[in-house]
Design a protein around this motif. Structure first.
Motif, PDB file in Angstrom:
ATOM      1  N   LEU A   1       7.910  11.808  17.073  1.00  0.00           N
ATOM      2  CA  LEU A   1       8.979  10.892  17.461  1.00  0.00           C
ATOM      3  C   LEU A   1       8.794  10.386  18.886  1.00  0.00           C
ATOM      4  CD1 LEU A   1      12.286  12.415  16.005  1.00  0.00           C
ATOM      5  CD2 LEU A   1      11.377  10.130  15.566  1.00  0.00           C
ATOM      6  N   GLN A   2       8.297  11.255  19.753  1.00  0.00           N
ATOM      7  CA  GLN A   2       8.134  10.894  21.155  1.00  0.00           C
ATOM      8  C   GLN A   2       6.816  10.173  21.435  1.00  0.00           C
ATOM      9  OE1 GLN A   2       8.599  14.589  23.298  1.00  0.00           O
ATOM     10  NE2 GLN A   2      10.725  14.875  22.633  1.00  0.00           N
ATOM     11  N   GLU A   3       5.749  10.532  20.700  1.00  0.00           N
ATOM     12  CA  GLU A   3       4.411  10.065  21.077  1.00  0.00           C
ATOM     13  C   GLU A   3       3.750   9.137  20.055  1.00  0.00           C
ATOM     14  OE1 GLU A   3       2.083  13.517  21.850  1.00  0.00           O
ATOM     15  OE2 GLU A   3       3.489  14.349  23.334  1.00  0.00           O
ATOM     16  N   ALA A   4       4.213   9.125  18.812  1.00  0.00           N
ATOM     17  CA  ALA A   4       3.483   8.372  17.783  1.00  0.00           C
ATOM     18  C   ALA A   4       4.432   7.790  16.746  1.00  0.00           C
ATOM     19  CB  ALA A   4       2.455   9.283  17.115  1.00  0.00           C
ATOM     20  N   ARG A   5       5.419   7.057  17.198  1.00  0.00           N
ATOM     21  CA  ARG A   5       6.418   6.524  16.271  1.00  0.00           C
ATOM     22  C   ARG A   5       5.830   5.606  15.192  1.00  0.00           C
ATOM     23  NH1 ARG A   5      12.056   6.616  17.091  1.00  0.00           N
ATOM     24  NH2 ARG A   5      12.683   7.925  18.836  1.00  0.00           N
ATOM     25  N   PRO A   6       4.947   4.653  15.526  1.00  0.00           N
ATOM     26  CA  PRO A   6       4.389   3.802  14.465  1.00  0.00           C
ATOM     27  C   PRO A   6       3.612   4.597  13.419  1.00  0.00           C
ATOM     28  CG  PRO A   6       4.065   2.781  16.606  1.00  0.00           C
ATOM     29  CD  PRO A   6       4.549   4.173  16.880  1.00  0.00           C
ATOM     30  N   ALA A   7       2.810   5.593  13.863  1.00  0.00           N
ATOM     31  CA  ALA A   7       2.068   6.425  12.910  1.00  0.00           C
ATOM     32  C   ALA A   7       3.038   7.243  12.062  1.00  0.00           C
ATOM     33  CB  ALA A   7       1.107   7.349  13.654  1.00  0.00           C
ATOM     34  N   LEU A   8       4.096   7.736  12.676  1.00  0.00           N
ATOM     35  CA  LEU A   8       5.122   8.478  11.940  1.00  0.00           C
ATOM     36  C   LEU A   8       5.774   7.587  10.886  1.00  0.00           C
ATOM     37  CD1 LEU A   8       6.861  11.111  11.730  1.00  0.00           C
ATOM     38  CD2 LEU A   8       8.452  10.016  13.329  1.00  0.00           C
ATOM     39  N   ALA A   9       6.089   6.355  11.263  1.00  0.00           N
ATOM     40  CA  ALA A   9       6.706   5.419  10.319  1.00  0.00           C
ATOM     41  C   ALA A   9       5.770   5.110   9.156  1.00  0.00           C
ATOM     42  CB  ALA A   9       7.102   4.139  11.048  1.00  0.00           C
ATOM     43  N   GLN A  10       4.461   5.001   9.441  1.00  0.00           N
ATOM     44  CA  GLN A  10       3.493   4.775   8.365  1.00  0.00           C
ATOM     45  C   GLN A  10       3.478   5.957   7.400  1.00  0.00           C
ATOM     46  OE1 GLN A  10      -0.314   4.036  10.219  1.00  0.00           O
ATOM     47  NE2 GLN A  10       0.599   2.584  11.642  1.00  0.00           N
ATOM     48  N   ALA A  11       3.470   7.179   7.959  1.00  0.00           N
ATOM     49  CA  ALA A  11       3.452   8.367   7.114  1.00  0.00           C
ATOM     50  C   ALA A  11       4.725   8.478   6.278  1.00  0.00           C
ATOM     51  CB  ALA A  11       3.287   9.620   7.973  1.00  0.00           C
ATOM     52  N   TRP A  12       5.826   7.950   6.808  1.00  0.00           N
ATOM     53  CA  TRP A  12       7.100   7.981   6.102  1.00  0.00           C
ATOM     54  C   TRP A  12       7.295   6.722   5.257  1.00  0.00           C
ATOM     55  CZ3 TRP A  12      11.539  11.230   5.909  1.00  0.00           C
ATOM     56  CH2 TRP A  12      11.364  12.482   6.514  1.00  0.00           C
ATOM     57  N   ARG A  13       6.222   6.018   4.931  1.00  0.00           N
ATOM     58  CA  ARG A  13       6.363   4.852   4.062  1.00  0.00           C
ATOM     59  C   ARG A  13       7.183   5.238   2.828  1.00  0.00           C
ATOM     60  NH1 ARG A  13       2.087   1.293   0.410  1.00  0.00           N
ATOM     61  NH2 ARG A  13       3.731  -0.007  -0.492  1.00  0.00           N
ATOM     62  N   SER A  14       8.174   4.413   2.519  1.00  0.00           N
ATOM     63  CA  SER A  14       9.086   4.727   1.425  1.00  0.00           C
ATOM     64  C   SER A  14       9.267   3.540   0.495  1.00  0.00           C
ATOM     65  CB  SER A  14      10.445   5.157   1.976  1.00  0.00           C
ATOM     66  OG  SER A  14      10.337   6.341   2.736  1.00  0.00           O
ATOM     67  N   PHE A  15       9.547   3.856  -0.752  1.00  0.00           N
ATOM     68  CA  PHE A  15       9.955   2.855  -1.729  1.00  0.00           C
ATOM     69  C   PHE A  15      11.468   2.914  -1.835  1.00  0.00           C
ATOM     70  CE2 PHE A  15       5.757   4.509  -3.007  1.00  0.00           C
ATOM     71  CZ  PHE A  15       5.020   3.354  -2.792  1.00  0.00           C
ATOM     72  N   LEU A  16      12.101   1.762  -1.988  1.00  0.00           N
ATOM     73  CA  LEU A  16      13.555   1.749  -1.944  1.00  0.00           C
ATOM     74  C   LEU A  16      14.156   0.885  -3.039  1.00  0.00           C
ATOM     75  CD1 LEU A  16      14.799  -0.604   0.874  1.00  0.00           C
ATOM     76  CD2 LEU A  16      12.393  -0.150   0.631  1.00  0.00           C
ATOM     77  N   ASP A  17      15.449   1.149  -3.280  1.00  0.00           N
ATOM     78  CA  ASP A  17      16.209   0.352  -4.232  1.00  0.00           C
ATOM     79  C   ASP A  17      17.670   0.388  -3.807  1.00  0.00           C
ATOM     80  OD1 ASP A  17      16.424  -1.304  -6.517  1.00  0.00           O
ATOM     81  OD2 ASP A  17      17.209   0.377  -7.677  1.00  0.00           O
TER      82      ASP A  17
END
Length: 362
Positions: free
Chosen positions: A205-221
């Protein structure tokens, strides 16, 4: 009991307690919020057998999504050679036409991540062009015609999914890592940021937010009838439920935990498991496709494992685990009709890629 036996039993018990303590320190004591709950089982577990739908034409390279509205069905081909979308008559699955021609001209698409029915029209998302396109049915109803294209703001990073909130607003995952989702208006302008990534990985969260967001890629509805927005992670085993009517938010984390990854050159490289691949919010429940295969096993088997998930997990609208369906096929996308107790699914492993499952009450 002999003294030696007593000592041995005590030693084994002590070792078990130590191992349990170490496991708890490594896994159970992650600092999650009060709205985060774990799950490890379902109230019911059932087996479902799929019926193969025979198509009269060969169209697909990677049939990723399926959606049905009235007497029309659309199947999306993620790697379509000429078109990304194919329109069929339902329930016969008689082929009608194709749309979303692949190409780089202004009227063509470089990719299609998802599509949605809305008000008798169809919206598609092209992440490579960062565009949402609206299509309308022809007067005969057997083809889709391009009507409008919306270019998203440049500061919206590569949108990989979308849901339609209402006639003028879309919901898109935020891959900057600054929030969880973005509300975007019908002109492509950012309106509002929603939530945060519910991770216990403070360092990322502090050092790699974009990479974290990529890893948390989600499908939604999103279901406008009950106001529930559900998101499921492609990696790990996390289900998020946002009720946009009363602003409540619940996170459910399964035994495979949150997405695992390592950072390389600013990108998140997955190291855990393949998680979910689709989600649908009905009026009464949340249906998801779950894989659960580790990347180590995928690499070890070297392509011999069928692609997709053989489980459908069903949750309540509050996130309680209700039912686990074990399938006889590996699938990717689903469409659920609770009225007829039918699930239509896509199977990327077979030349006849459309399956029908019949299920009872959940």
């Amino acid at each position: 009991m002999l003294p030696k036996d007593t000592a041995l039993k005590s030693g084994v018990s002590f070792l078990f307690v130590c191992l349990l303590f170490l496991f708890s320190c490594n896994n159970s004591h992650k600092e999650y919020g009060k709205n985060v709950f774990s799950y490890s089982g379902f109230l019911q577990e059932k087996e479902l057998r799929g019926e193969v739908i025979e198509l009269d034409t060969a169209l697909f390279r990677y049939p990723f999504r399926i959606r049905i509205k009235g007497d029309k069905a659309i199947v999306m081909d993620l790697h379509g050679s000429e078109h990304y979308g194919h329109l069929f008559q339902y329930p016969s699955f008689r082929y009608l036409s194709s749309f979303g021609r692949r190409g780089d001209s202004p009227t063509e698409m470089l990719s299609m991540e998802n599509f949605r029915f809305h008000n008798h029209k169809v919206w598609t998302l092209d992440a490579n062009k960062s565009e949402l396109t609206r299509l309308d049915f022809s007067s005969s109803g057997d083809s889709l015609l391009r009507e409008e294209t919306v270019t998203l703001d440049e500061d919206i990073l590569r949108p990989l999914d979308f849901a339609i909130y209402n006639d003028t607003t879309f919901v898109i995952p935020d891959y900057s890592g600054e929030s969880r989702f973005l509300k975007v208006n019908c002109k492509g302008k950012l309106l509002e940021k929603i939530g945060a990534i519910p991770t216990a990985n403070e360092k990322a969260l502090q050092e790699a937010r974009p990479a974290l967001a990529q890893a948390w890629r989600s499908f939604l509805d999103y279901n406008p009838h009950n106001g529930v927005l559900a998101a499921v992670t492609q990696l790990g085993e996390v289900v998020e439920i946002y009720n946009l009517k009363d602003s409540t938010h619940v996170v459910r984390i399964g035994e495979h935990n949150e997405p695992e990854f390592k950072v390389s050159d600013g990108y998140g490289i997955p190291t855990g498991i393949m998680g979910f691949s689709d989600v649908q919010v009905t009026d009464s429940a949340i249906y998801t496709v779950f894989h659960g295969t580790s990347f180590k096993e995928i690499a070890r088997q070297s392509g011999s494992i069928p692609d997709g998930g053989k489980y459908i997990y069903v949750f309540s609208l509050q996130g309680e685990p209700l039912c686990k369906y074990v399938l006889d096929h590996y699938i990717y996308g689903i469409w659920v009709d609770e009225a007829t107790k039918t699930i239509m699914a896509t199977d990327v492993n077979n030349d006849q890629p459309i399956l029908k499952f019949c299920f009872g009450s959940v």
